[in-house]
Structures are given as structure tokens and as C-alpha cells.
Write an enzyme that holds these catalytic residues in place. Structure first.
Site, PDB file in Angstrom:
ATOM      1  N   PHE A 111       0.832  -1.202   0.000  1.00  0.00           N
ATOM      2  CA  PHE A 111       0.000   0.000   0.000  1.00  0.00           C
ATOM      3  C   PHE A 111       0.868   1.253   0.000  1.00  0.00           C
ATOM      4  CE2 PHE A 111      -2.911   2.960   2.369  1.00  0.00           C
ATOM      5  CZ  PHE A 111      -3.938   2.976   1.437  1.00  0.00           C
ATOM      6  N   SER A 179       2.998  -6.741   2.051  1.00  0.00           N
ATOM      7  CA  SER A 179       1.882  -6.048   2.673  1.00  0.00           C
ATOM      8  C   SER A 179       0.586  -6.317   1.900  1.00  0.00           C
ATOM      9  CB  SER A 179       2.204  -4.551   2.771  1.00  0.00           C
ATOM     10  OG  SER A 179       1.264  -3.881   3.561  1.00  0.00           O
ATOM     11  N   MET A 180      -0.071  -5.278   1.352  1.00  0.00           N
ATOM     12  CA  MET A 180      -1.254  -5.536   0.529  1.00  0.00           C
ATOM     13  C   MET A 180      -0.888  -6.310  -0.731  1.00  0.00           C
ATOM     14  SD  MET A 180      -3.918  -2.387   0.688  1.00  0.00           S
ATOM     15  CE  MET A 180      -4.655  -1.845   2.231  1.00  0.00           C
ATOM     16  N   TRP A 204      -1.121  -8.327   4.306  1.00  0.00           N
ATOM     17  CA  TRP A 204      -2.309  -7.677   4.872  1.00  0.00           C
ATOM     18  C   TRP A 204      -3.496  -7.995   3.975  1.00  0.00           C
ATOM     19  CZ3 TRP A 204      -6.402  -4.614   3.852  1.00  0.00           C
ATOM     20  CH2 TRP A 204      -7.016  -3.912   4.901  1.00  0.00           C
ATOM     21  N   ASP A 225       5.650  -6.570  13.758  1.00  0.00           N
ATOM     22  CA  ASP A 225       4.765  -5.917  12.787  1.00  0.00           C
ATOM     23  C   ASP A 225       3.566  -5.308  13.510  1.00  0.00           C
ATOM     24  OD1 ASP A 225       3.146  -5.156  10.654  1.00  0.00           O
ATOM     25  OD2 ASP A 225       3.648  -6.927   9.457  1.00  0.00           O
ATOM     26  N   HIS A 257       7.123  -4.639   9.917  1.00  0.00           N
ATOM     27  CA  HIS A 257       6.324  -4.749   8.696  1.00  0.00           C
ATOM     28  C   HIS A 257       7.153  -4.431   7.455  1.00  0.00           C
ATOM     29  CE1 HIS A 257       2.629  -4.797   6.347  1.00  0.00           C
ATOM     30  NE2 HIS A 257       2.940  -3.618   5.833  1.00  0.00           N
TER      31      HIS A 257
END
Length: 310
Positions: A111, A179-180, A204, A225, A257
Site C-alpha cells: 500500500f 503487505s497488501m 495484509w 509488525d 512490517h
């Protein structure tokens, strides 16, 4: 008349000498052959006769932890204007064409991030014998489901239209993401079960359960994270994969993270091993995955199913 003792030797006298010469020649020939065979087995193009997908020499702990593998790497940029379905990116590929085709991996950022955030993985993985495509997304705010579709669009471009498509085995493909982008990796594996490997990095996603995923999946979390805490993301993602799927959960120790955004030996080591094991079906790398790695200065926890079934 004086006779010369060195002339007119008996007819059989030369035979032992000739036999000795032949033995020495045979020994030299065998030694040369052994060197040639050894060179073949340890050179970048070494392949086992029973697995046509093996690439590179037999791995060692140091070889998979090294900053670069046995292959020289080149890269080429792909403009967002030249593609549809994703935002362009950079392709890293082995320069050698003598080993046949390679498996390929597409990697998506997280993201608000760009491909530069995961660029270190490009040459690191490619030098081990993969074509690697680090991509930008259409917008930096794209959600995991969109990032999953973009990973697949990038794979389709890579194998169908890219300048390196002739170097790729379109039947041996994988996805990764941070992540995303890691959440998108799970979405891509859910949508396309023919994928051979998936590696979500500190992922995520609002979807926590993945019963549809049959692709061998290595979920990488980080103990520190606070953006995608492992208790609500990486761990349930792993637990939500079918027990019949080859799966593993690696939790990094003293990590955050953003640990996947900089060169990380532990991430590289186990990503290389996972991709080799499942994209290349290279069981030489099974030794780094099974028995399960033990907790260490860099590993907080490791779970998985051993031995692997794929």
C-alpha cells in the site's frame, strides 16, 4: 665383434612397458573425464537427468544466503503505457540461454509503495535462475484483490508479450508480494490454482481464510509488525490454508512490517528455497525446508508440513 646390449631385445620384452603406458593413459583419461563431469555438475547449467527443471549447481547454505547466485543478470524496464492491467515494472532475467527456459515470478509492492520497495529481490532471485518481474500497481492505493488481479495480468504479459517471453517456461510460475501485495499474492493463488508457488511477505488482507488455495504457499510474518500484526494477518492466513496444501509459516525475529523492503538474508534464503522446490520441482532444496528450521536470531518461529507432497 662387440655386441650392443641395448639392441635386438626379446620379442615379449616390450609388452610390460606397453601395458604400463596403456594403464597410465587410461588413468589420465579417467581423470580428465572426472574433471569434465565435475565441471558439468557444478557449473551454472548443471541439471539432473531425472529433473529437466533443475537450474544451477547443487545448493549450499552459503549459496542461498549469498547476495548473488551463479547466473549473471540483466534487466529491462516495462513502461506502464505499454501494458494493461498493471502499472509496468522491471524484468530481471539470467543472461544465459544455454540452460533452456526458466520459471518466472512476479512481485507486487505494498500500500502506497512502488516497485522500488521490493526491487532488491529482482536480481537476487534472478541470479539463482528465475525470471523476476517487480511491478508497480495501477495506483498506490489499490487493495489486495486488485493487486492479485494485477499480479496475474503481469504474469500474462511476461509470458505472452514481453521481450523475454522466450526465456520463460509458462508452466512454472509464482507470485510474491509485500503487505497488501502479500494479500494480493493470496488472491492470485486463489484465482489461479495452476500457480506453482506463492510467498506473501508481511501480508495484509481483510480475508483471513483461504480454503481455495492449493498453490504451495510460504507466509512470512514479522514479530514486530504493528501494521499487519501476525496474530490478525500472517498467522490466520497460514492457518486458513488447507492442510493438504504444501504450506509454511516463517515469522522473522526482531523484524517489522517493512523488513521485506530492504535486503534480508532470511527472506531471500527461504524464498529461494521455496521457489526452487516448487517452481523448479528441485528437491535439492528440500534440505533447507525440512526438517523445519529452528528458532534462531533471525527466526522467531517456523511451522509447516514436512515432507512436502508436491
Amino acid at each position: 665383434m662387440q655386441q650392443n646390449p641395448h639392441t635386438h631385445a626379446a620379442p615379449g620384452a616390450a609388452r610390460p612397458v606397453l601395458r604400463g603406458v596403456r594403464r597410465r593413459l587410461a588413468a589420465v583419461t579417467a581423470a580428465v573425464a572426472a574433471v569434465l563431469v565435475l565441471g558439468t555438475l557444478t557449473g551454472p547449467g548443471a541439471q539432473a537427468a531425472d529433473n529437466p527443471y533443475e537450474r544451477g549447481p547443487a545448493p549450499t547454505e552459503s549459496s542461498i544466503e549469498a547476495l548473488r547466485g551463479p547466473y549473471s543478470v540483466a534487466d529491462t524496464s516495462v513502461s506502464s503505457l505499454a501494458v494493461t492491467g498493471f502499472g509496468g515494472g522491471t524484468i530481471y532475467y539470467p543472461t544465459s540461454t544455454s540452460d533452456g527456459t526458466f520459471g518466472a515470478v512476479v512481485i507486487a509492492p505494498g500500500f502506497t509503495a512502488y516497485q522500488s520497495s521490493i526491487a532488491w529481490l529482482g536480481p537476487r532471485l534472478a541470479s539463482q535462475g528465475f525470471v523476476v518481474f517487480t511491478i508497480d500497481t495501477n495506483t498506490t492505493l489499490d487493495q489486495p484483490d486488485s493487486r492479485g488481479r494485477q499480479l496475474l495480468a503481469a504474469l500474462d504479459y511476461l509470458t505472452g508479450r514481453s521481450s523475454v517471453r522466450g526465456r520463460i517456461d509458462s508452466g512454472r510460475l509464482g507470485v510474491m508480494g509485500h503487505s497488501m501485495g502479500g494479500g494480493g499474492t493470496l488472491e492470485a493463488a486463489k484465482s489461479r490454482p495452476s500457480l506453482q508457488a506463492a510467498i506473501p511477505l508481511t501480508p495484509w488482507n481483510l480475508d483471513k481464510s483461504w480454503p481455495e488455495v492449493s498453490t504451495p504457499t510460504l507466509v512470512v510474518g514479522a514479530d514486530g509488525d504493528t501494521i499487519a500484526p501476525v496474530a490478525s494477518h500472517a498467522e490466520p492466513f497460514y492457518s486458513g490454508l488447507p492442510s493438504s496444501t504444501d504450506r509454511a509459516y516463517l515469522e522473522l525475529n526482531n523484524a517489522t512490517h517493512f523488513s521485506p523492503n530492504t535486503s534480508n538474508t532470511t527472506i531471500a534464503k527461504y524464498s529461494i528455497s521455496w521457489l526452487k522446490r516448487f517452481i523448479d520441482d528441485d528437491t535439492r532444496y528440500e534440505q533447507f525446508l525440512c526438517p523445519l528450521p529452528r528458532p534462531s536470531l533471525t527466526i522467531e518461529e517456523y511451522r509447516g508440513n514436512c515432507p512436502h507432497g508436491s
